[in-house]
Design a protein around this motif. Structure first.
Motif, PDB file in Angstrom:
ATOM      1  N   ASP A 178       0.833  -1.203   0.000  1.00  0.00           N
ATOM      2  CA  ASP A 178       0.000   0.000   0.000  1.00  0.00           C
ATOM      3  C   ASP A 178       0.872   1.259   0.000  1.00  0.00           C
ATOM      4  O   ASP A 178       0.609   2.216  -0.736  1.00  0.00           O
ATOM      5  N   VAL A 179       1.926   1.257   0.824  1.00  0.00           N
ATOM      6  CA  VAL A 179       2.843   2.400   0.853  1.00  0.00           C
ATOM      7  C   VAL A 179       3.565   2.530  -0.483  1.00  0.00           C
ATOM      8  O   VAL A 179       3.661   3.634  -1.059  1.00  0.00           O
ATOM      9  N   SER A 203       2.622   1.628  -3.369  1.00  0.00           N
ATOM     10  CA  SER A 203       1.716   2.043  -4.448  1.00  0.00           C
ATOM     11  C   SER A 203       1.608   3.552  -4.551  1.00  0.00           C
ATOM     12  O   SER A 203       1.223   4.088  -5.597  1.00  0.00           O
ATOM     13  N   ARG A 204       1.953   4.258  -3.485  1.00  0.00           N
ATOM     14  CA  ARG A 204       1.909   5.719  -3.466  1.00  0.00           C
ATOM     15  C   ARG A 204       3.207   6.351  -3.958  1.00  0.00           C
ATOM     16  O   ARG A 204       3.281   7.576  -4.121  1.00  0.00           O
ATOM     17  N   HIS A 205       4.221   5.503  -4.184  1.00  0.00           N
ATOM     18  CA  HIS A 205       5.542   6.042  -4.530  1.00  0.00           C
ATOM     19  C   HIS A 205       6.210   5.203  -5.612  1.00  0.00           C
ATOM     20  O   HIS A 205       7.400   4.892  -5.535  1.00  0.00           O
ATOM     21  N   ARG A 245       1.631   1.398   8.509  1.00  0.00           N
ATOM     22  CA  ARG A 245       2.193   2.062   7.334  1.00  0.00           C
ATOM     23  C   ARG A 245       3.187   3.153   7.721  1.00  0.00           C
ATOM     24  O   ARG A 245       4.071   3.496   6.926  1.00  0.00           O
ATOM     25  N   THR A 256       5.241  10.095   2.465  1.00  0.00           N
ATOM     26  CA  THR A 256       3.868   9.921   2.929  1.00  0.00           C
ATOM     27  C   THR A 256       3.561   8.432   3.076  1.00  0.00           C
ATOM     28  O   THR A 256       4.026   7.602   2.293  1.00  0.00           O
ATOM     29  N   SER A 257       2.762   8.105   4.098  1.00  0.00           N
ATOM     30  CA  SER A 257       2.467   6.709   4.397  1.00  0.00           C
ATOM     31  C   SER A 257       1.034   6.310   4.069  1.00  0.00           C
ATOM     32  O   SER A 257       0.731   5.128   3.937  1.00  0.00           O
ATOM     33  N   GLY A 258       0.153   7.294   3.971  1.00  0.00           N
ATOM     34  CA  GLY A 258      -1.264   6.998   3.793  1.00  0.00           C
ATOM     35  C   GLY A 258      -2.024   6.904   5.102  1.00  0.00           C
ATOM     36  O   GLY A 258      -3.251   6.784   5.105  1.00  0.00           O
TER      37      GLY A 258
END
Length: 396
Positions: free
Chosen positions: A20-21, A23-25, A271, A285-287
């Motif tokens: 999940d983390v 996927s943001r980076h 996260r 950022t971790s979400g």
């Protein structure tokens, strides 16, 4: 350039949060390999989304099933299986960092492989240090690996320490690990024998796997964290303390010799430490949702036996016993506990008998000083055999 990440235990709680983390980076990270034990459907979906170079299953039957489904889906992922494959994707020359999230002693060998290969090792598998001890630390040192803790408590301690480890010994007075107290913090110990696996897995604050949830309910999870902290931060057993903090906002603290206390605060979301481990010494950022101090409820703290029932968490004291005993005792404790928790989850023993399995196994096994992975695995197998004997005795 993007960092290549191998995720050991991709289908578990830590693994899915790591993805999940990531996927943001995706402009900074790419998944090199994903590994799992049995969850073919989930890892197949992960392969479709993150397109790793390798996917590894611990068991051959699951590996062959995944290989067939990867081919049917037209995914360009090479599927492997077995312990050697786990070591391979942990030490591969293209890998920059390894998220070690395999639960239990099964994660020790790939962690050692990553350490020998000098990887950035994001350690969510506390058993690597609990079982591996000095053997694991020597591999980290010789391989030039960078060891970064992912457990929320150890990450909090790491974030509260000076950047230079050479200064820690001169400055630290005490490391204070916080514990939520789990689902039975206020429960009458006399009723614990009737606890069901479902009750033990219902943690009030964290979403975790079944094994670690049971460990949290018995406080064995905190005992293992005490052992891990001893090796991670180079302190003595007497410099480690545990306090119950039901709200899980302060994740752990460092008390310095001038009596100052530095703590790390955050929402109970894995996260956050995962993002810190991935990006250290930077932050991404971790979400996770941030703390709102305008609406934050009161934070409270309790001693382990504040309710007048020190027998509620008898397993916690085994951490200091194991650390002060012969080398290898921590490995014995971990093996016994894995057998005991599995037996409880399968309803073969009662909740309160987990501690009996642990203590009787410790009394039966006299560990030699393990010097290598084969030594550790032999000690682990011996301890499990004795623990199974105790389980059988509990059932008779």
């Amino acid at each position: 350039m993007k960092q290549n990440i191998t995720i050991l235990g991709a289908t578990g709680s830590i693994g899915t949060n790591t993805l999940d983390v990531l996927s943001r980076h995706l402009d900074h990270y790419q998944v090199f390999a994903l590994t799992a034990s049995k969850q073919v459907d989930l890892i197949l979906a992960q392969c479709a989304q993150f397109k790793p170079k390798y996917a590894v299953m611990a068991e051959e039957s699951a590996g062959r099933q995944l290989a067939d489904r990867v081919k049917a889906e037209g995914l360009r992922v090479e599927v492997l299986w077995g312990p050697e494959a786990l070591d391979f994707v942990s030490s591969h020359e293209e890998v920059d960092a390894v998220m070690a999230a395999i639960v239990g002693a099964a994660g020790l060998s790939p962690c050692l492989a990553a350490a020998h290969a000098g990887k950035r090792l994001l350690l969510a598998n506390k058993e690597a240090l609990v079982v591996g001890g000095e053997v694991f630390l020597n591999a980290v040192k010789k391989g030039g690996a960078r060891l970064l803790p992912i457990d929320s408590e150890h990450s909090a301690v790491f974030q509260s320490l000076p950047e230079d480890p050479a200064t820690w010994a001169d400055r630290i007075d005490q490391i204070i690990l916080t514990a939520s107290g789990g689902p039975f913090r206020s429960r009458d110990p006399a009723t614990l024998k009737s606890v069901t696996p479902e009750e033990a897995c219902a943690h009030p604050n964290w979403v975790m796997g079944r094994k670690i949830s049971v460990d949290s309910a018995t406080m064995m999870n905190k005992a293992l964290e005490v052992i891990e902290a001893r090796y991670l931060f180079g302190v003595t057993p007497d410099q480690l303390n545990v306090v119950i903090h039901p709200q899980s906002i302060i994740h752990s603290m460092v008390k310095y010799k001038d009596t100052s206390v530095v703590a790390q605060l955050g929402t109970p979301d894995m996260r956050v430490p995962i993002a810190y481990g991935l990006s250290w010494p930077e932050r991404i950022t971790s979400g996770a949702q941030g703390l709102d101090f305008h609406h934050l409820k009161a934070m409270t703290f309790e001693a382990i036996d504040d309710h007048g029932h020190p027998e509620r968490f008898p397993g916690l004291k085994l951490a200091w016993h194991a650390l002060k005993a012969a080398s290898g005792t921590c490995a014995v404790l971990n093996a016994a506990n894995e057998i005991a928790v599995e037996a409880f989850l399968n309803k073969h023993i009662r909740f309160d008998q987990i501690h009996r399995v642990n203590t009787e196994t410790l009394s039966k096994v006299t560990p030699a000083s393990p010097q290598s992975l084969p030594d550790l695995l032999s000690l682990d197998a011996q301890s499990r055999a004795h623990a199974l004997e105790v389980v059988r005795a509990c059932r008779s």
